[in-house]
Write a protein that holds these residues in place. Structure first.
Motif, PDB file in Angstrom:
ATOM      1  N   PHE A  90       0.823  -1.207   0.000  1.00 22.80           N
ATOM      2  CA  PHE A  90       0.000   0.000   0.000  1.00 22.80           C
ATOM      3  C   PHE A  90       0.859   1.260   0.000  1.00 22.80           C
ATOM      4  N   LYS A 106      -4.239   8.192   3.819  1.00 19.60           N
ATOM      5  CA  LYS A 106      -3.814   7.532   5.056  1.00 19.60           C
ATOM      6  C   LYS A 106      -4.782   7.828   6.195  1.00 19.60           C
ATOM      7  N   GLU A 108      -7.984   8.637   5.981  1.00 19.51           N
ATOM      8  CA  GLU A 108      -9.236   7.905   5.742  1.00 19.51           C
ATOM      9  C   GLU A 108      -9.084   6.429   6.092  1.00 19.51           C
ATOM     10  N   ARG A 109      -7.987   5.862   5.681  1.00 19.12           N
ATOM     11  CA  ARG A 109      -7.751   4.441   5.944  1.00 19.12           C
ATOM     12  C   ARG A 109      -7.597   4.189   7.443  1.00 19.12           C
ATOM     13  N   ASN A 110      -6.842   5.033   8.119  1.00 19.99           N
ATOM     14  CA  ASN A 110      -6.648   4.866   9.563  1.00 19.99           C
ATOM     15  C   ASN A 110      -7.940   5.035  10.343  1.00 19.99           C
ATOM     16  N   TYR A 113      -9.566   1.650  10.605  1.00 17.01           N
ATOM     17  CA  TYR A 113      -8.888   0.699  11.482  1.00 17.01           C
ATOM     18  C   TYR A 113      -8.797   1.183  12.929  1.00 17.01           C
TER      19      TYR A 113
END
Length: 179
Positions: A90, A106, A108-110, A113
């Motif tokens: 990624f 990053k 948005e992805r974090n 999670y």
């Protein structure tokens, strides 16, 4: 009503008219296209549509009198143009963007999670248990019930049992679980 030849619930492109004999595929597509017209007329339907099909199918359908459907789709390809290889991870994928875009992606992805505390597992079909196939069916039913305005149950428990018992299907199946 209209008739639709498509893969349910997905705009993914691919073959819609399946043929076993590749050498005679062009001829078989022509026969299938004319048969679709006959089925449409016999059912007294207003029209028949074949969505997101392959180019050879489009040509056979146009030759039979169908009007071609124009569409636009955007597809992510894990492929680095000019280097003839895929992204290794990624981070390498993010490296193609400008700093501002990388930071946004990053973040948005974090948020998925970290903030939502969601773990995502991708399980291969061969490793799924009978209980997981039962869970798949229950989740499917729950989704249909929640979306009762739009939802309609097309798949039944027998379908999920059949895919569970098919090694050919299982080798291509991925079950994405968010916890």
């Amino acid at each position: 009503p209209k008739l639709l030849c498509a893969v349910p619930f997905t705009p993914a492109c691919g073959r819609r008219i399946l043929t076993r004999d590749e050498e005679r595929r062009e001829m078989l597509l022509g026969i299938a296209a004319r048969a679709l017209i006959q089925v449409c007329e016999a059912a007294q339907s207003s029209s028949v549509h074949v969505n997101f099909c392959e180019d050879d199918e489009v040509q056979a359908l146009v030759d039979a009198g169908f009007i071609p459907r124009k569409g636009l789709q955007f597809h992510f390809r894990n492929w680095i143009e000019g280097e003839q290889r895929t992204f290794r991870n990624f981070e390498e994928y993010l490296g193609q963007f400008k700093s501002k875009k990388r930071i946004k992606l990053k973040r948005e992805r974090n948020s998925v999670y970290d903030d939502a505390k969601v773990d995502i597992d991708v399980l291969n079909g061969e490793e799924l248990s009978e209980e997981q196939f039962e869970e798949m069916f229950r989740l499917y039913q729950t989704t249909i019930e929640r979306m009762s305005f739009w939802g309609r149950q097309y798949l039944n428990e027998t379908f999920f049992r059949m895919i569970a018992q098919s090694p050919v299907v299982r080798q291509h199946l991925r079950y994405v679980v968010a916890r």
